[in-house]
Design an enzyme around this catalytic site. Structure first.
Site, PDB file in Angstrom:
ATOM      1  N   CYS A  97       0.839  -1.207   0.000  1.00 17.84           N
ATOM      2  CA  CYS A  97       0.000   0.000   0.000  1.00 17.84           C
ATOM      3  C   CYS A  97       0.875   1.259   0.000  1.00 17.84           C
ATOM      4  O   CYS A  97       1.482   1.571  -1.009  1.00 17.84           O
ATOM      5  CB  CYS A  97      -0.980  -0.040   1.179  1.00 17.84           C
ATOM      6  SG  CYS A  97      -2.382   1.097   1.008  1.00 17.84           S
ATOM      7  N   HIS A 184      -3.567  -5.476   1.174  1.00 16.45           N
ATOM      8  CA  HIS A 184      -3.043  -5.791   2.500  1.00 16.45           C
ATOM      9  C   HIS A 184      -3.231  -7.281   2.794  1.00 16.45           C
ATOM     10  O   HIS A 184      -4.320  -7.707   3.182  1.00 16.45           O
ATOM     11  CB  HIS A 184      -3.779  -4.980   3.575  1.00 16.45           C
ATOM     12  CG  HIS A 184      -3.394  -3.542   3.624  1.00 16.45           C
ATOM     13  ND1 HIS A 184      -2.517  -3.042   4.575  1.00 16.45           N
ATOM     14  CD2 HIS A 184      -3.763  -2.492   2.853  1.00 16.45           C
ATOM     15  CE1 HIS A 184      -2.373  -1.730   4.388  1.00 16.45           C
ATOM     16  NE2 HIS A 184      -3.119  -1.382   3.342  1.00 16.45           N
ATOM     17  N   GLU A 186      -2.224  -8.930   5.313  1.00 13.90           N
ATOM     18  CA  GLU A 186      -2.458  -9.151   6.743  1.00 13.90           C
ATOM     19  C   GLU A 186      -3.907  -8.929   7.147  1.00 13.90           C
ATOM     20  O   GLU A 186      -4.334  -9.345   8.243  1.00 13.90           O
ATOM     21  CB  GLU A 186      -1.527  -8.250   7.572  1.00 13.90           C
ATOM     22  CG  GLU A 186      -1.972  -6.814   7.761  1.00 13.90           C
ATOM     23  CD  GLU A 186      -1.767  -5.899   6.561  1.00 13.90           C
ATOM     24  OE1 GLU A 186      -1.982  -4.681   6.708  1.00 13.90           O
ATOM     25  OE2 GLU A 186      -1.400  -6.405   5.470  1.00 13.90           O
TER      26      GLU A 186
END
Length: 208
Positions: A97, A184, A186
């Protein structure tokens, strides 16, 4: 694996904090990696002493060239130092990002506003070159939390994925061990095997 941190000011405590999502620890632990937080106070000598096997340039704090703030400028200065170290020493680095925006700008990328990419999921199209990183089938869509995106990169990058409005969502450098991902990994629950395989193969050079 070193990871950079978001900088956040807590006015009530008169503090500036370095932080990242705890899900990063869980994601990397599943892959057998030890997460090492990197501080903006680290000098070149400090970074060398950590003997890093890889670096994640994480999200948060839009680069100061796009949204200027004192905290973004502090983070940018440190991450330039860190990127210089990675390149000089051949340390693999992944930009996530904001990390993708930062590394992209470092290499002269064109950045554009992406108002429809914040806090949503959108479709994504992968190029056949993704097979450099994984043999698994890529997802049809991905999470998205950014208000700026990379619209073009120079010829030293291979484009691995684009969104339906042609924003670059993933790219890999042709000669250096640098990978850019706009989503992302995660934040997926459960974690995506596709993402896990990419991280494993990228950080383990012998598996690419």
């Amino acid at each position: 694996i070193g990871i950079t941190s978001r900088l956040e000011e807590n006015v009530s405590y008169h503090e500036v904090r370095e932080c990242f999502d705890i899900r990063w620890g869980a994601f990397l632990k599943e892959l057998g990696f030890l997460l090492t937080p990197l501080s903006v106070s680290h000098t070149s000598r400090d970074i060398r002493s950590l003997d890093l096997d890889g670096v994640i340039f994480s999200g948060g704090n839009t680069p100061s060239s796009l949204e200027d703030s004192p905290l973004s400028r502090i983070r940018d200065r440190f991450e330039i130092l860190l990127m210089d170290h990675c390149r000089k020493n051949g340390i693999p680095a992944i930009g996530i990002c904001r990390g993708m925006l930062f590394i992209g700008e470092y290499f002269g990328a064109t950045i554009t506003k992406t108002p429809k990419h914040s806090g949503t999921c959108h479709s994504i199209t992968f190029a056949c070159e993704i097979s450099q990183l994984t043999a698994l089938a890529p997802p049809a869509e991905t999470n998205s939390y950014h208000t700026f995106g990379v619209s073009s990169l120079n010829s030293s990058w291979n484009i691995l994925a684009r969104s339906e409005d042609s924003i670059i969502e993933a790219a890999i450098h042709t000669t250096e061990r640098l990978l850019l991902l706009m989503w992302h990994p995660e934040r997926n629950s459960p974690f995506s095997q596709f993402d896990s395989d990419i991280f494993q193969r990228f950080f383990h050079k012998d598996r690419i």
